[in-house]
Design a protein around this motif. Structure first.
Motif, short mmCIF file in Angstrom:
data_model
loop_
_atom_site.label_atom_id
_atom_site.label_comp_id
_atom_site.label_asym_id
_atom_site.label_seq_id
_atom_site.Cartn_x
_atom_site.Cartn_y
_atom_site.Cartn_z
N ALA A 57 12.02 -24.91 -87.38
CA ALA A 57 12.95 -24.49 -86.49
C ALA A 57 12.39 -24.44 -85.08
O ALA A 57 13.06 -24.93 -83.95
CB ALA A 57 14.14 -23.24 -86.67
N LEU A 58 11.36 -23.50 -85.09
CA LEU A 58 10.83 -23.17 -83.64
C LEU A 58 10.22 -24.74 -82.93
O LEU A 58 10.54 -24.80 -82.02
CB LEU A 58 9.62 -22.36 -83.74
N ALA A 59 9.82 -25.56 -83.68
CA ALA A 59 9.32 -26.71 -83.04
C ALA A 59 10.23 -27.52 -82.77
O ALA A 59 10.25 -28.21 -81.78
CB ALA A 59 8.42 -27.60 -84.44
N VAL A 60 11.34 -27.57 -83.30
CA VAL A 60 12.53 -28.50 -82.95
C VAL A 60 13.28 -27.75 -81.59
O VAL A 60 13.55 -28.37 -80.66
CB VAL A 60 13.73 -28.53 -84.03
N PHE A 61 13.42 -26.51 -81.81
CA PHE A 61 13.95 -25.87 -80.42
C PHE A 61 13.10 -25.81 -79.33
O PHE A 61 13.23 -26.26 -78.14
CB PHE A 61 14.19 -24.28 -80.83
N ASP A 62 11.75 -25.92 -79.58
CA ASP A 62 10.61 -25.90 -78.47
C ASP A 62 10.86 -27.40 -77.96
O ASP A 62 10.62 -27.73 -76.67
CB ASP A 62 9.37 -25.76 -78.84
N LEU A 63 10.97 -28.47 -78.63
CA LEU A 63 11.04 -29.81 -78.36
C LEU A 63 12.54 -30.04 -77.32
O LEU A 63 12.29 -30.48 -76.22
CB LEU A 63 10.95 -30.81 -79.46
N ALA A 64 13.48 -29.34 -77.91
CA ALA A 64 14.79 -29.34 -76.96
C ALA A 64 14.59 -28.72 -75.82
O ALA A 64 14.99 -29.48 -74.58
CB ALA A 64 15.96 -28.56 -77.92
N VAL A 65 13.92 -27.63 -75.61
CA VAL A 65 13.48 -27.15 -74.38
C VAL A 65 12.71 -28.00 -73.47
O VAL A 65 12.77 -28.10 -72.33
CB VAL A 65 13.11 -25.57 -74.50
N THR A 66 11.60 -28.53 -74.07
CA THR A 66 10.87 -29.53 -73.33
C THR A 66 11.62 -30.45 -72.71
O THR A 66 11.42 -31.04 -71.44
CB THR A 66 9.66 -30.05 -74.12
#
Length: 61
Positions: A10-19
């Motif tokens: 989940a963190l990886a997906v959310f971090d990509l979204a913020v990026t």
């Protein structure tokens, strides 16, 4: 993913979204939720604050 206790994914997906969308309040709010679930309080607070900067009406943050 968070509901299934898959915090790292989940963190990886959310971090990509913020990026991809650094000025999206919802992306920061979601990333903050991920950090909160992962017990990373400092990072959660930073992203909740950024979410509020971008959208002061965000009641979740």
């Amino acid at each position: 993913m968070l509901a299934k206790q898959q915090n790292t994914s989940a963190l990886a997906v959310f971090d990509l979204a913020v990026t991809l969308y650094p000025d999206n309040a919802d992306a920061h709010d979601s990333l903050a939720e991920g950090y909160e679930a992962n017990q990373e309080t400092g990072a959660a607070i930073r992203h909740y604050r950024r979410s509020l900067e971008l959208n002061p009406e965000n009641r979740h943050a």
